[in-house]
Design an enzyme around this catalytic site. Structure first.
Site, PDB file in Angstrom:
ATOM      1  CG  ASN A 154      21.740 -11.728  26.231  1.00  0.00           C
ATOM      2  OD1 ASN A 154      21.769 -11.718  27.023  1.00  0.00           O
ATOM      3  ND2 ASN A 154      22.869 -11.849  25.348  1.00  0.00           N
ATOM      4  CD  GLU A 252      29.348 -11.419  30.844  1.00  0.00           C
ATOM      5  OE1 GLU A 252      29.845 -11.070  29.899  1.00  0.00           O
ATOM      6  OE2 GLU A 252      28.933 -12.433  30.662  1.00  0.00           O
ATOM      7  CB  CYS A 286      28.453  -9.907  26.385  1.00  0.00           C
ATOM      8  SG  CYS A 286      28.496 -11.536  27.173  1.00  0.00           S
ATOM      9  CD  GLU A 466      29.044 -14.261  35.479  1.00  0.00           C
ATOM     10  OE1 GLU A 466      28.634 -14.717  34.343  1.00  0.00           O
ATOM     11  OE2 GLU A 466      28.529 -15.076  36.769  1.00  0.00           O
TER      12      GLU A 466
END
Ligand code: UN1
Length: 495
Positions: A154, A252, A286, A466
């Site tokens: 994505n 993640e 997400c 991150e």
């Protein structure tokens, strides 16, 4: 069927090599009759060759100074900027995303390359005073070794940038496995690094399935760290493997991000934020806005405006200029999204917009769904609890702020969140009360910036954040140095 002729290769030990495990045909998610690219896939043996190359290259790379390592990242950044147009077009086609979003994603990835190329000059530890005279204590940051980087389709450019750049600047060598839907974006990134002069073996690109290639990259002894973005299901398996083999891990994972709209909000801006959050990238992020929690007193009016906005979005191939929302990535994602719509209908929630696949004008050859809005959704329903990863928004009505925050936190996830209100006290209270790694005030649940940490709590992540310094720190181990410069005259005891 249109056929792409060139067969792309894998990048192992500084050479582009044919994979020995058959060919991957990447089909256009907007039109399955079109083959966008063909890649040869690596065998298990070749995956190990890539890991071996990474391991062999590690010693030389870790001894290259951090500023010098960072300079190569900066060169890759310059090349990426020059190639922006091609990268964005290829990404728009293979990921199905709207071209302007793909361009934005190239820029976002470049921002990350830029940030981390600066961090090469700041890869410093702390110094501390010692209990003893003529002694100095300090810490250094050292790389982990060969690391596996496994990324989703994505954000096929930005996510690899935000993992690979810090890994390299910190002195690690990398084996990078991109999602099989989007290998061309990954190819572009590897090419930028090759052309920037990265030594052979420091970055290796392997194309293949998660089940085979991904599995090796998780279990192999040579791997010292794993960075993964993707589903909770795969994240759990990786966590298990990393625990058993003692590898450092950063995952993640999913989200079920709430956007709270209070009665006092600027409703025009809230509306734009909700539509972008829910339907940008066809809801396949997400950080997507999946639950709109709206204060009851304005709910009827606001829900009607959201539905009107959703209906006005033009669905079509992302590469076309006039399109607002592209397809979802494949048949399985389409089935999942339609399954969520079915569950919303079965549970009797009020369908305000969409609710079906789009098939007109040849769109039956792709995976298009209309932007979908359900109102009066029960906060405990399947639709309100599970991640859709598609263009489906649930509206949940809250009596007041207290109920809105309870509803917002009623989820196993904790990635992103947002509140629209003009009341600064309430906005700040929300930033205290919300169980999420990221809070947006008067802006959509989406996005992040290179210089601040990105990631979530609860089921949304495993390990460190991150981006920012934290993203660099994941790829390092701390070493504490005790330096005695008494010249042998030290008398005190060590305790
Ligand atoms: C964004 O919202 O711009 O997979 C980034 C994802 C996230 C990235 C979202 N890791 O959707």
């Amino acid at each position: 069927m249109a056929t792409a002729t060139a067969v792309y290769k894998n990048f192992i030990n500084g050479k582009w090599v044919d994979g020995q495990a058959g060919e991957l045909q990447v089909l256009n998610p907007a039109n399955q009759d079109e083959v966008l690219s063909r890649f040869s896939m690596v065998s298990t043996e070749q995956t190990h060759e890539a890991l071996q190359a990474a391991q062999d290259a590690f010693q030389g790379w870790r001894r290259t100074s951090p500023p010098q390592r960072a300079r190569i990242v900066r060169k890759a950044l310059q090349l990426a900027e020059e190639r922006e147009d091609q990268i964005a077009r290829d990404m728009s086609l293979e990921a199905g995303k709207v071209l302007s979003d793909a361009r934005g994603e190239v820029i976002k990835g470049c921002n990350l390359l830029e940030f981390y190329s600066g961090e090469g000059l700041r890869l410093i530890g702390d110094a501390a005073p010692s209990e003893l005279g003529n002694n100095l204590l300090f810490t250094k940051r050292e790389p982990l070794g060969a690391v596996s980087i496994i990324t989703p389709w994505n954000f096929p450019w930005a996510i690899p940038c935000w993992k690979i750049a810090p890994a390299l600047v910190a002195g690690n060598s990398v084996v990078f496995k991109p999602a099989s839907f989007t290998p061309l974006s990954a190819y572009h990134l590897a090419k930028c690094f090759e052309d920037a002069g990265l030594p052979p073996g420091v970055l290796n690109l392997v194309v293949g399935s998660g089940r085979k290639v991904g599995n090796e990259l998780i279990h192999a002894d040579k791997v010292c760290g794993i960075s993964f973005t993707g589903s909770n299901e795969v994240g759990k398996q990786i966590e298990q493997a990393a625990m058993e083999t003692g590898k450092k891990l950063c995952c993640e994972l999913g989200g079920k991000n709430p956007c709270v709209v209070m009665a006092d909000a600027d409703l025009d801006s809230a509306l734009a934020g909700v539509l972008k959050g829910a339907f940008g990238a066809s809801g396949q992020r997400c950080t997507a806005t999946s639950r709109l929690i709206v204060e009851e007193s304005i709910a009827d009016e606001f829900a009607a405006r959201v539905a009107e906005g959703a209906n006005a979005l033009k669905v079509g191939p992302g590469i076309n200029d006039d399109v607002d929302m592209g397809p979802v990535i494949d048949q399985s994602q389409l089935d999942t999204v339609l399954g969520f719509i079915e569950s919303g209908n079965k549970d009797g929630f009020k369908l305000l917009a969409g609710g079906e696949r789009v098939t007109e004008n040849g769109m039956d050859k792709g995976f298009f769904v209309r932007p979908t809005v359900f109102d009066h959704v029960d906060q405990n329903s399947y639709l309100a609890q599970e991640e859709v990863f598609g263009p489906v928004l649930s509206i949940i009505r809250a009596k007041n702020y207290e109920e809105a925050i309870e509803m917002s936190n009623n989820t196993k996830y904790g990635l992103s969140s947002s509140i629209y209100t003009r009341d600064i006290n309430q906005a700040m209270k929300f930033s205290d009360d919300i169980e999420a790694g990221m809070v947006h005030i008067n802006s959509p649940t989406l996005g992040g910036e290179a210089q601040v940490p990105f990631g979530g709590i609860k089921a949304s992540g495993i390990g460190d954040r991150e981006m920012a310094k934290e993203g660099l720190h994941f790829f390092t181990e701390l070493k504490t140095v005790f330096l005695d410069y008494t010249g042998g005259a030290r008398k005190s005891n060590i305790y």
